[in-house]
Each structure stands twice: as structure tokens, then as C-alpha cells.
Scaffold this motif. Sequence first.
Motif, mmCIF file in Angstrom:
data_model
loop_
_atom_site.group_PDB
_atom_site.id
_atom_site.type_symbol
_atom_site.label_atom_id
_atom_site.label_comp_id
_atom_site.label_asym_id
_atom_site.label_seq_id
_atom_site.Cartn_x
_atom_site.Cartn_y
_atom_site.Cartn_z
ATOM 1 N N GLY A 139 0.767 -1.176 0.027
ATOM 2 C CA GLY A 139 -0.122 -0.169 0.036
ATOM 3 C C GLY A 139 0.994 1.299 -0.095
ATOM 4 O O GLY A 139 0.562 2.222 -0.899
ATOM 5 N N ASP A 140 1.809 1.273 0.944
ATOM 6 C CA ASP A 140 2.885 2.491 0.800
ATOM 7 C C ASP A 140 3.535 2.846 -0.569
ATOM 8 O O ASP A 140 3.591 3.780 -0.856
ATOM 9 C CB ASP A 140 3.786 2.060 1.892
ATOM 10 C CG ASP A 140 3.332 2.454 3.418
ATOM 11 O OD1 ASP A 140 2.164 2.779 3.373
ATOM 12 O OD2 ASP A 140 3.984 2.066 4.329
ATOM 13 N N LEU A 141 3.949 1.492 -1.057
ATOM 14 C CA LEU A 141 4.637 1.425 -2.418
ATOM 15 C C LEU A 141 3.796 2.105 -3.483
ATOM 16 O O LEU A 141 4.107 3.133 -4.129
ATOM 17 C CB LEU A 141 5.062 0.223 -2.561
ATOM 18 C CG LEU A 141 5.821 0.168 -3.925
ATOM 19 C CD1 LEU A 141 7.087 0.955 -3.880
ATOM 20 C CD2 LEU A 141 6.299 -1.306 -4.465
ATOM 21 N N GLN B 71 3.405 9.471 -5.782
ATOM 22 C CA GLN B 71 4.206 10.894 -5.471
ATOM 23 C C GLN B 71 5.462 10.923 -6.603
ATOM 24 O O GLN B 71 5.814 11.845 -7.020
ATOM 25 C CB GLN B 71 4.684 10.665 -4.195
ATOM 26 C CG GLN B 71 3.651 10.937 -3.242
ATOM 27 C CD GLN B 71 4.163 10.970 -1.886
ATOM 28 O OE1 GLN B 71 5.208 10.323 -1.467
ATOM 29 N NE2 GLN B 71 3.160 11.275 -0.830
ATOM 30 N N VAL B 72 6.046 9.594 -7.034
ATOM 31 C CA VAL B 72 7.261 9.700 -7.834
ATOM 32 C C VAL B 72 6.716 10.321 -9.325
ATOM 33 O O VAL B 72 7.248 10.916 -10.025
ATOM 34 C CB VAL B 72 8.034 8.415 -7.954
ATOM 35 C CG1 VAL B 72 8.701 8.157 -9.138
ATOM 36 C CG2 VAL B 72 8.665 8.130 -6.595
ATOM 37 N N ASP B 73 5.321 9.603 -9.685
ATOM 38 C CA ASP B 73 4.965 10.182 -10.840
ATOM 39 C C ASP B 73 4.692 11.614 -10.749
ATOM 40 O O ASP B 73 4.572 12.456 -11.955
ATOM 41 C CB ASP B 73 3.567 9.544 -11.028
ATOM 42 C CG ASP B 73 3.701 7.924 -11.620
ATOM 43 O OD1 ASP B 73 5.116 7.669 -12.075
ATOM 44 O OD2 ASP B 73 2.889 7.248 -11.386
ATOM 45 N N GLU B 74 4.010 12.193 -9.655
ATOM 46 C CA GLU B 74 3.796 13.683 -9.601
ATOM 47 C C GLU B 74 5.057 14.398 -9.721
ATOM 48 O O GLU B 74 5.035 15.495 -10.397
ATOM 49 C CB GLU B 74 3.005 13.946 -8.216
ATOM 50 C CG GLU B 74 1.787 13.266 -8.289
ATOM 51 C CD GLU B 74 1.381 13.459 -6.726
ATOM 52 O OE1 GLU B 74 1.950 14.177 -5.935
ATOM 53 O OE2 GLU B 74 0.195 13.015 -6.372
ATOM 54 N N THR C 150 13.808 0.512 6.228
ATOM 55 C CA THR C 150 15.001 1.554 5.798
ATOM 56 C C THR C 150 14.929 1.979 4.366
ATOM 57 O O THR C 150 14.745 3.290 4.006
ATOM 58 C CB THR C 150 16.387 1.055 6.239
ATOM 59 O OG1 THR C 150 16.503 0.752 7.584
ATOM 60 C CG2 THR C 150 17.519 2.234 6.009
ATOM 61 N N ALA C 151 14.685 1.115 3.610
ATOM 62 C CA ALA C 151 14.392 1.249 2.375
ATOM 63 C C ALA C 151 13.164 2.463 1.869
ATOM 64 O O ALA C 151 13.241 3.151 1.150
ATOM 65 C CB ALA C 151 14.494 0.062 1.361
ATOM 66 N N LEU D 140 12.967 6.358 0.479
ATOM 67 C CA LEU D 140 12.265 6.362 -0.630
ATOM 68 C C LEU D 140 11.319 7.768 -0.443
ATOM 69 O O LEU D 140 11.132 8.804 -0.992
ATOM 70 C CB LEU D 140 11.306 5.286 -0.972
ATOM 71 C CG LEU D 140 10.359 5.660 -2.188
ATOM 72 C CD1 LEU D 140 11.075 6.293 -3.476
ATOM 73 C CD2 LEU D 140 9.627 4.341 -2.568
ATOM 74 N N LYS D 141 10.551 7.491 1.004
ATOM 75 C CA LYS D 141 9.756 8.667 1.338
ATOM 76 C C LYS D 141 10.631 9.983 1.665
ATOM 77 O O LYS D 141 9.872 11.017 1.061
ATOM 78 C CB LYS D 141 9.184 8.345 2.712
ATOM 79 C CG LYS D 141 8.124 7.322 2.832
ATOM 80 C CD LYS D 141 7.618 7.001 4.206
ATOM 81 C CE LYS D 141 6.871 5.535 4.344
ATOM 82 N NZ LYS D 141 6.441 5.404 5.550
#
Length: 122
Positions: A46-48, A54-57, A111-112, A116-117
Motif C-alpha cells: 500500500g505504501d509503495l 508521488q514519484v509520478d507527480e 529503511t528502504a 524513498l519517502k
Amino acid sequence: MLRTCVSCCALMIAGLTIGCNQSKDTTKDTKVTSTKKDELVIAYKGDLGKLEKQVDELKTKAEKAAGGEKAKLDAQLKDAGAKRDAAKKKLDELEKAAADKWEAVSKEAATAFDDLKKAVKE
């Protein structure tokens, strides 16, 4: 001699009974651990999904930007993409991890995902 033989048999039966009870507890622990792992995997998926949006934005912003802002956003996008790939890899490792090793992998996955966040929000 008969008394000794009876005592030994009683101890063996007691030992087997205790051993059998311990293996049942281990099975319960494995099921509980497996459930926790499955819940964690679902949460990370779900987080991914949210982080990929957000990466797309960020990608859309980078495409619209110009000059120094574009260079900054492109660098951030590249970093976020690499960290997204790392998070996906850790998620895959977590899904495949054995019951006795998933907790260590879950720390690496945490951690990963934190990295990313941070990359997306910079």
C-alpha cells in the motif's frame, strides 16, 4: 529392577509429552510470525502504491519545470527512482523470506521505504 524400569519408562513418556507440546507451540509461533509478515507485506505494498504516485507527480513537475528548477527536480527524480527500485527489491525479499529471517529483512525494507519517502518529499 522392576521399579527402575518403570521409572525410566515414566521419564521417557514425560519427555516425549513435553517434546510434543513444544513442537505444537513452535507451530503456533510460526503461524503468528507468518501472519505478521503477511500484514507487513500488505502494508508495504500500500505504501509503495502511494509513493509511486508521488514519484509520478514529481516526474510531472520535472517535465513542466525549466532552468535550475528542472535540473534539481530531475536529480531528485533520478534519486527517487533508484530508491523506489531498492524498496521494491526489499519488498520482494520480504515476501520470500523464511519465517526465521523475515524480521531482519523487514528492518532493511523499513529503511528502504524511509529513504524513498525522504527522496520523494525533498
